[in-house]
Design a protein around this motif. Sequence first.
Motif, PDB file in Angstrom:
ATOM      1  N   THR A  81       0.847  -1.186   0.000  1.00  0.00           N
ATOM      2  CA  THR A  81       0.000   0.000   0.000  1.00  0.00           C
ATOM      3  C   THR A  81       0.881   1.234   0.000  1.00  0.00           C
ATOM      4  O   THR A  81       1.973   1.225   0.560  1.00  0.00           O
ATOM      5  CB  THR A  81      -0.923   0.015   1.222  1.00  0.00           C
ATOM      6  N   ALA A  82       0.411   2.288  -0.620  1.00  0.00           N
ATOM      7  CA  ALA A  82       1.134   3.561  -0.655  1.00  0.00           C
ATOM      8  C   ALA A  82       0.166   4.698  -0.421  1.00  0.00           C
ATOM      9  O   ALA A  82      -1.018   4.612  -0.762  1.00  0.00           O
ATOM     10  CB  ALA A  82       1.855   3.740  -1.995  1.00  0.00           C
ATOM     11  N   LEU A  83       0.688   5.770   0.167  1.00  0.00           N
ATOM     12  CA  LEU A  83      -0.090   6.985   0.386  1.00  0.00           C
ATOM     13  C   LEU A  83       0.386   8.066  -0.564  1.00  0.00           C
ATOM     14  O   LEU A  83       1.598   8.245  -0.781  1.00  0.00           O
ATOM     15  CB  LEU A  83       0.068   7.477   1.834  1.00  0.00           C
ATOM     16  N   VAL A  84      -0.543   8.800  -1.126  1.00  0.00           N
ATOM     17  CA  VAL A  84      -0.210   9.941  -1.977  1.00  0.00           C
ATOM     18  C   VAL A  84       0.269  11.081  -1.072  1.00  0.00           C
ATOM     19  O   VAL A  84      -0.398  11.429  -0.093  1.00  0.00           O
ATOM     20  CB  VAL A  84      -1.429  10.385  -2.803  1.00  0.00           C
ATOM     21  N   GLY A  98       3.671  11.940 -20.546  1.00  0.00           N
ATOM     22  CA  GLY A  98       2.782  12.447 -21.581  1.00  0.00           C
ATOM     23  C   GLY A  98       1.532  11.625 -21.776  1.00  0.00           C
ATOM     24  O   GLY A  98       0.696  11.960 -22.620  1.00  0.00           O
ATOM     25  N   SER A  99       1.381  10.563 -20.979  1.00  0.00           N
ATOM     26  CA  SER A  99       0.200   9.720 -21.117  1.00  0.00           C
ATOM     27  C   SER A  99      -1.026  10.427 -20.563  1.00  0.00           C
ATOM     28  O   SER A  99      -0.932  11.242 -19.632  1.00  0.00           O
ATOM     29  CB  SER A  99       0.427   8.402 -20.380  1.00  0.00           C
ATOM     30  N   PRO A 100      -2.218  10.162 -21.114  1.00  0.00           N
ATOM     31  CA  PRO A 100      -3.438  10.825 -20.615  1.00  0.00           C
ATOM     32  C   PRO A 100      -3.678  10.540 -19.133  1.00  0.00           C
ATOM     33  O   PRO A 100      -3.455   9.432 -18.651  1.00  0.00           O
ATOM     34  CB  PRO A 100      -4.550  10.229 -21.486  1.00  0.00           C
ATOM     35  N   ALA A 101      -4.132  11.570 -18.414  1.00  0.00           N
ATOM     36  CA  ALA A 101      -4.462  11.427 -16.990  1.00  0.00           C
ATOM     37  C   ALA A 101      -5.881  10.893 -16.848  1.00  0.00           C
ATOM     38  O   ALA A 101      -6.823  11.430 -17.435  1.00  0.00           O
ATOM     39  CB  ALA A 101      -4.331  12.764 -16.288  1.00  0.00           C
ATOM     40  N   GLN A 102      -6.028   9.822 -16.066  1.00  0.00           N
ATOM     41  CA  GLN A 102      -7.340   9.218 -15.858  1.00  0.00           C
ATOM     42  C   GLN A 102      -8.047   9.771 -14.628  1.00  0.00           C
ATOM     43  O   GLN A 102      -9.264   9.701 -14.534  1.00  0.00           O
ATOM     44  CB  GLN A 102      -7.191   7.701 -15.723  1.00  0.00           C
ATOM     45  N   ALA A 103      -7.275  10.310 -13.685  1.00  0.00           N
ATOM     46  CA  ALA A 103      -7.862  10.867 -12.459  1.00  0.00           C
ATOM     47  C   ALA A 103      -6.813  11.731 -11.779  1.00  0.00           C
ATOM     48  O   ALA A 103      -5.609  11.610 -12.042  1.00  0.00           O
ATOM     49  CB  ALA A 103      -8.343   9.761 -11.523  1.00  0.00           C
ATOM     50  N   GLN A 104      -7.268  12.615 -10.891  1.00  0.00           N
ATOM     51  CA  GLN A 104      -6.383  13.440 -10.079  1.00  0.00           C
ATOM     52  C   GLN A 104      -6.429  12.925  -8.638  1.00  0.00           C
ATOM     53  O   GLN A 104      -7.504  12.777  -8.060  1.00  0.00           O
ATOM     54  CB  GLN A 104      -6.795  14.902 -10.142  1.00  0.00           C
ATOM     55  N   LEU A 105      -5.272  12.697  -8.071  1.00  0.00           N
ATOM     56  CA  LEU A 105      -5.154  12.162  -6.713  1.00  0.00           C
ATOM     57  C   LEU A 105      -4.724  13.261  -5.760  1.00  0.00           C
ATOM     58  O   LEU A 105      -4.071  14.240  -6.146  1.00  0.00           O
ATOM     59  CB  LEU A 105      -4.132  11.012  -6.695  1.00  0.00           C
ATOM     60  N   TRP A 106      -5.065  13.073  -4.474  1.00  0.00           N
ATOM     61  CA  TRP A 106      -4.795  14.096  -3.458  1.00  0.00           C
ATOM     62  C   TRP A 106      -4.104  13.471  -2.261  1.00  0.00           C
ATOM     63  O   TRP A 106      -4.142  12.263  -2.055  1.00  0.00           O
ATOM     64  CB  TRP A 106      -6.106  14.780  -3.040  1.00  0.00           C
ATOM     65  N   ARG A 107      -3.485  14.323  -1.482  1.00  0.00           N
ATOM     66  CA  ARG A 107      -2.721  13.855  -0.326  1.00  0.00           C
ATOM     67  C   ARG A 107      -3.568  12.957   0.573  1.00  0.00           C
ATOM     68  O   ARG A 107      -4.710  13.275   0.875  1.00  0.00           O
ATOM     69  CB  ARG A 107      -2.222  15.029   0.513  1.00  0.00           C
ATOM     70  N   GLY A 108      -2.923  11.890   1.010  1.00  0.00           N
ATOM     71  CA  GLY A 108      -3.581  10.997   1.951  1.00  0.00           C
ATOM     72  C   GLY A 108      -4.337   9.854   1.330  1.00  0.00           C
ATOM     73  O   GLY A 108      -4.737   8.920   2.031  1.00  0.00           O
ATOM     74  N   GLU A 109      -4.561   9.875   0.013  1.00  0.00           N
ATOM     75  CA  GLU A 109      -5.266   8.769  -0.625  1.00  0.00           C
ATOM     76  C   GLU A 109      -4.410   7.504  -0.575  1.00  0.00           C
ATOM     77  O   GLU A 109      -3.193   7.558  -0.745  1.00  0.00           O
ATOM     78  CB  GLU A 109      -5.605   9.118  -2.073  1.00  0.00           C
ATOM     79  N   ALA A 110      -5.048   6.370  -0.352  1.00  0.00           N
ATOM     80  CA  ALA A 110      -4.359   5.087  -0.272  1.00  0.00           C
ATOM     81  C   ALA A 110      -4.548   4.322  -1.576  1.00  0.00           C
ATOM     82  O   ALA A 110      -5.662   4.199  -2.090  1.00  0.00           O
ATOM     83  CB  ALA A 110      -4.900   4.268   0.897  1.00  0.00           C
ATOM     84  N   LEU A 111      -3.451   3.805  -2.096  1.00  0.00           N
ATOM     85  CA  LEU A 111      -3.458   3.046  -3.339  1.00  0.00           C
ATOM     86  C   LEU A 111      -2.764   1.702  -3.127  1.00  0.00           C
ATOM     87  O   LEU A 111      -1.879   1.582  -2.269  1.00  0.00           O
ATOM     88  CB  LEU A 111      -2.731   3.813  -4.454  1.00  0.00           C
ATOM     89  N   GLU A 112      -3.143   0.720  -3.917  1.00  0.00           N
ATOM     90  CA  GLU A 112      -2.474  -0.571  -3.872  1.00  0.00           C
ATOM     91  C   GLU A 112      -1.440  -0.633  -4.996  1.00  0.00           C
ATOM     92  O   GLU A 112      -1.749  -0.368  -6.163  1.00  0.00           O
ATOM     93  CB  GLU A 112      -3.488  -1.702  -4.042  1.00  0.00           C
ATOM     94  N   ILE A 113      -0.210  -0.980  -4.635  1.00  0.00           N
ATOM     95  CA  ILE A 113       0.865  -1.097  -5.630  1.00  0.00           C
ATOM     96  C   ILE A 113       0.804  -2.481  -6.255  1.00  0.00           C
ATOM     97  O   ILE A 113       0.904  -3.498  -5.554  1.00  0.00           O
ATOM     98  CB  ILE A 113       2.232  -0.844  -4.979  1.00  0.00           C
TER      99      ILE A 113
END
Length: 581
Positions: A81-84, A98-113
């Motif tokens: 797990t990683a935190l933004v 240069g790849s298209p952005a699918q979403a904008q992430l914000w501080r504290g969001e948790a993601l699975e690596i």
Amino acid sequence: MNAMNAMNARNTLTTLNTPAADAVGKGNAMGRMKLVMAAAIAAVAVQLLCVHTADAATDDVAPKPPIKRAGAADGIAPVRTALVVQDNVALRAAAKDGSPAQAQLWRGEALEIRSERPDHFQVYDYRRERGGFVRKAALLPLAGPAAQPQALLAALRVVRQQPGAESLGLGLAAAYVQAASAEEINGADGAEALDAMGTLAERLADRASRVQPKADGSTTAAETQVAAQLDVAARYGLRFRSLEREAGAMQLCYDGEAFRRVLAMPASTPEQKARAALALTRVDCLDPAATPPKREQMDQWRADVLDKVDLRDPALATHWRNRVLMRQSGVWSSLSFIRARRAGAGAGAGAGAGAGEGVPVASLQVDASSAASRRALEAFARIVPAELSDDDQRDYNDAAMRGNAMRWAALPAGPSTQTLGGFTLTVLPGQPGETCLTLAMNGAKEGSPPLLRHCAWGLVMTASARINREGNAIAIASVPADGWRELWLLRRTAQGWRMTALPPVAAQPGLGYAEFAGWVPGGKEALVARESRAEGRYKRSYEQVDLDTLETKRQAGDVAMLGAFQRWQSADWKGASLSAR
């Protein structure tokens, strides 16, 4: 399961090649072919059904937590797990800037690596149900030593001091709660983590309340950031309430769940308990639309919460003790007003039914209101002004105004009918919640009209009535609202007796008082002390008021700078008022 499906298909084909079946099917080769195809399709369908069932059994129907952990004991590899750690981070479709952005992430969001590239992590966002790539510099992987409770708590201590990083701090606090053992959660470290979580949530709510929208209705960068961080906080289970204030302003308040836990934990330090109690009893987070019974219940709960802080504990710093005492003074002053109004309303209803039986004003005789006012004044007297910081000055002034507004309730109530010089002053309940004041000459015949009669909504403090030496003016205190005291001046004019109410300030009622401070000999002037915070402005002044025009002839911000106050101020005002603090 696949082997069982294949075996069933072979048995079906063997059955179709028996002699009986051959005799029946010699004349219809097409029918035999159809049966063979049907058997094959059935076998494939069974296989697909089994695969779907297995997938459904392992699928988690409930929403997945923002931070997951697994270990060797679970029989699977640990989930990374990683935190933004930055705001407005792009989740891209490929590991290229240069790849298209699918979403904008914000501080504290948790993601699975999921995997790793030279400069990017391949991640999956369970809330958005979307995968992608994020630059490594924007993520804090929670693995190895960095995922240990002590490391997470150390990072939380740093982030806690950074304004604008509240959502990241909440993510670290949530990671600590999941990584720590039960003993650590219930210990001093757990209390520190919960204290930080509550502090960060409260600070985030205050930031959201201060954001000012543009006049054209467009969204500012600050609004976008705060809204996104509030959304991150909501994912970790934090709840906020929105309250509407004057002029349509919105106040966002944290519900205080983390602070309640801190207050109940034996491992919490005195400072942590004081901070939790202050956060749970904020006056600006009270519902302005609450009914008087509900408000009394809420204020009593606030008083009980503040009592949980041991002010005698030597480990509690003086400035924290001051802050709790200031809050206690304000809460008990509000309770004094609410209880007095409740008792006065009941007495007013009884007086109406009795048709003028002369029932005394119960709001000035109720023991509960008097006891609450005394507690407010006692708490204020224990404050050490020398230990107040610059940030405490506002709360100190507010506590003084609230305590001073109800200080007359702490004294024995004056009689409903009293003699002042050659006059008789009578204060009786009118309609429920209403108080009527009547002024008459001593010895006036029964049935003769009074010199003055005035009815108003609010409390009239009969013990505060004062008449000047010349007998042409009377001063009496009135409290129409919680924390707002007016000065009633009864004056003899060429047209007869008139009553004028002097407010703390010419503005919408907020917090403040206007109180009588003395008479100037000659019957032409009175001394008035005013202090207020209304419509966003604070002011304290000492004034010399003309009784004929009610204009302020002289005023000063310091009582020592006005000569009339030095010579003619009332002794009881100087000894009891919180104005000259």
